[in-house]
Design a protein around this motif. Structure first.
Motif, PDB file in Angstrom:
ATOM      1  N   LYS A 293       0.837  -1.206   0.000  1.00 36.47           N
ATOM      2  CA  LYS A 293       0.000   0.000   0.000  1.00 36.47           C
ATOM      3  C   LYS A 293       0.874   1.260   0.000  1.00 36.47           C
ATOM      4  O   LYS A 293       0.641   2.184  -0.794  1.00 36.47           O
ATOM      5  CB  LYS A 293      -0.919  -0.008   1.223  1.00 36.47           C
ATOM      6  N   ASP A 294       1.874   1.307   0.865  1.00 34.69           N
ATOM      7  CA  ASP A 294       2.744   2.486   0.943  1.00 34.69           C
ATOM      8  C   ASP A 294       3.547   2.672  -0.347  1.00 34.69           C
ATOM      9  O   ASP A 294       3.768   3.802  -0.795  1.00 34.69           O
ATOM     10  CB  ASP A 294       3.695   2.381   2.135  1.00 34.69           C
TER      11      ASP A 294
ATOM     12  N   HIS B 164       1.152   4.040  -2.980  1.00 38.61           N
ATOM     13  CA  HIS B 164       0.844   5.432  -2.652  1.00 38.61           C
ATOM     14  C   HIS B 164       2.032   6.352  -2.912  1.00 38.61           C
ATOM     15  O   HIS B 164       1.845   7.514  -3.264  1.00 38.61           O
ATOM     16  CB  HIS B 164       0.377   5.564  -1.198  1.00 38.61           C
ATOM     17  N   SER B 165       3.261   5.822  -2.743  1.00 36.14           N
ATOM     18  CA  SER B 165       4.427   6.678  -2.961  1.00 36.14           C
ATOM     19  C   SER B 165       4.587   7.050  -4.428  1.00 36.14           C
ATOM     20  O   SER B 165       5.134   8.098  -4.749  1.00 36.14           O
ATOM     21  CB  SER B 165       5.698   5.999  -2.449  1.00 36.14           C
TER      22      SER B 165
ATOM     23  N   GLY C 230       0.022   8.193  -5.205  1.00 36.74           N
ATOM     24  CA  GLY C 230      -0.762   8.973  -4.249  1.00 36.74           C
ATOM     25  C   GLY C 230      -0.485  10.460  -4.367  1.00 36.74           C
ATOM     26  O   GLY C 230       0.342  10.912  -5.160  1.00 36.74           O
ATOM     27  N   GLU C 231      -1.194  11.219  -3.544  1.00 39.15           N
ATOM     28  CA  GLU C 231      -1.035  12.669  -3.574  1.00 39.15           C
ATOM     29  C   GLU C 231       0.331  13.103  -3.061  1.00 39.15           C
ATOM     30  O   GLU C 231       0.877  14.102  -3.500  1.00 39.15           O
ATOM     31  CB  GLU C 231      -2.150  13.323  -2.751  1.00 39.15           C
TER      32      GLU C 231
ATOM     33  N   LYS D 207       3.860  12.078  -3.214  1.00 37.25           N
ATOM     34  CA  LYS D 207       4.813  11.193  -3.862  1.00 37.25           C
ATOM     35  C   LYS D 207       6.131  11.182  -3.087  1.00 37.25           C
ATOM     36  O   LYS D 207       6.695  12.216  -2.790  1.00 37.25           O
ATOM     37  CB  LYS D 207       5.022  11.617  -5.306  1.00 37.25           C
TER      38      LYS D 207
END
Length: 190
Positions: free
Chosen positions: A98-99, A102-103, A106-107, A109
Motif C-alpha cells: 500500500k505504501d 501510494h508513494s 498517491g497525492e 509522492k
C-alpha cells in the motif's frame, strides 16, 4: 573486416534497445490483457479481440475507484483496509504494498525530492531520494535525520540510509531524470 564489425556493432546498438522495449511492452500487454481477458476468452471463444481484457481492466479499476468514494462501498473498502491492517504478517505485506503504491501514485509522492549525500571519509557523492522526512516517528533518537533511498545502477534494488538533515543537499532535478541517471550508471542524463 573492421567495417563489417563496426556495422554489426551499430546494428546491435540500434536493434537491442528497440527489441527490448517491444518485448517489455508486449509482455505488459499480455499480462494486463490476461487479467480479465482470460476470463472473457472462455466465453467469447473466436470473437475475443486482444486488448479487450486491458480495456475491461482499466474500466474495472476506474469503477472500483469511483465506488470507493461512495458512502456504502467506500465504508466497505475502509473496513477491509482496517481488517488487513490488523492481521499479523498480512498487515506487514499489505502496508508495504500500500505504501509503495501510494508513494508513486498517491497525492504525496515519496520520490519527489532528489538529493545528494556525501559518503563519509571520501570525496564520493550519491544521488538519492528522500522517502521520509520524519524518521523520528520510526526511532525517536533520529528526529534530525531523513530517510534517503539510494537506488543501485542497472537494478531495481537499492539501500535506505538514515542521514542527518544537515548532510543532505536537495537539488532541483526531476525525480524521473535522476532515476534514469542512476539506473543507467550515469549514461543517461535526460
Amino acid at each position: 573486416m573492421k567495417r563489417i564489425l563496426k556495422n554489426f556493432v551499430n546494428g546491435i546498438l540500434l536493434i537491442v534497445p528497440i527489441a527490448a522495449v517491444i518485448y517489455v511492452v508486449y509482455k505488459m500487454f499480455v499480462f494486463f490483457d490476461g487479467l480479465l481477458g482470460n476470463y472473457l476468452r472462455s466465453y467469447m471463444k473466436e470473437d475475443y479481440i486482444p486488448g479487450i481484457g486491458i480495456i475491461l481492466t482499466i474500466l474495472s479499476i476506474t469503477l472500483i475507484g469511483w465506488l470507493s468514494t461512495q458512502f456504502i462501498l467506500g465504508s466497505l473498502f475502509r473496513f477491509i483496509d482496517r481488517i488487513l491492517s490488523k492481521i499479523p504478517i498480512v498487515k506487514t505485506i499489505y502496508s508495504v504494498i500500500k505504501d509503495t503504491v501510494h508513494s508513486f501514485l498517491g497525492e504525496k509522492k515519496s520520490f519527489s525530492k532528489v538529493v545528494l549525500i556525501k559518503q563519509p571519509n571520501s570525496h564520493l557523492t550519491s544521488v538519492g531520494f528522500i522517502t521520509s522526512e520524519n524518521v523520528g516517528d520510526f526511532y525517536n533518537e533520529y528526529k534530525e535525520y531523513v530517510a534517503v533511498y539510494i537506488p543501485q545502477t542497472f537494478q531495481v534494488a537499492g539501500f535506505t540510509f538514515l542521514v542527518p538533515k544537515d548532510q543532505v543537499t536537495v537539488i532541483e532535478v526531476k525525480a524521473e531524470d535522476a532515476m534514469k541517471f542512476v539506473l543507467s550508471g550515469g549514461m543517461t542524463s535526460k
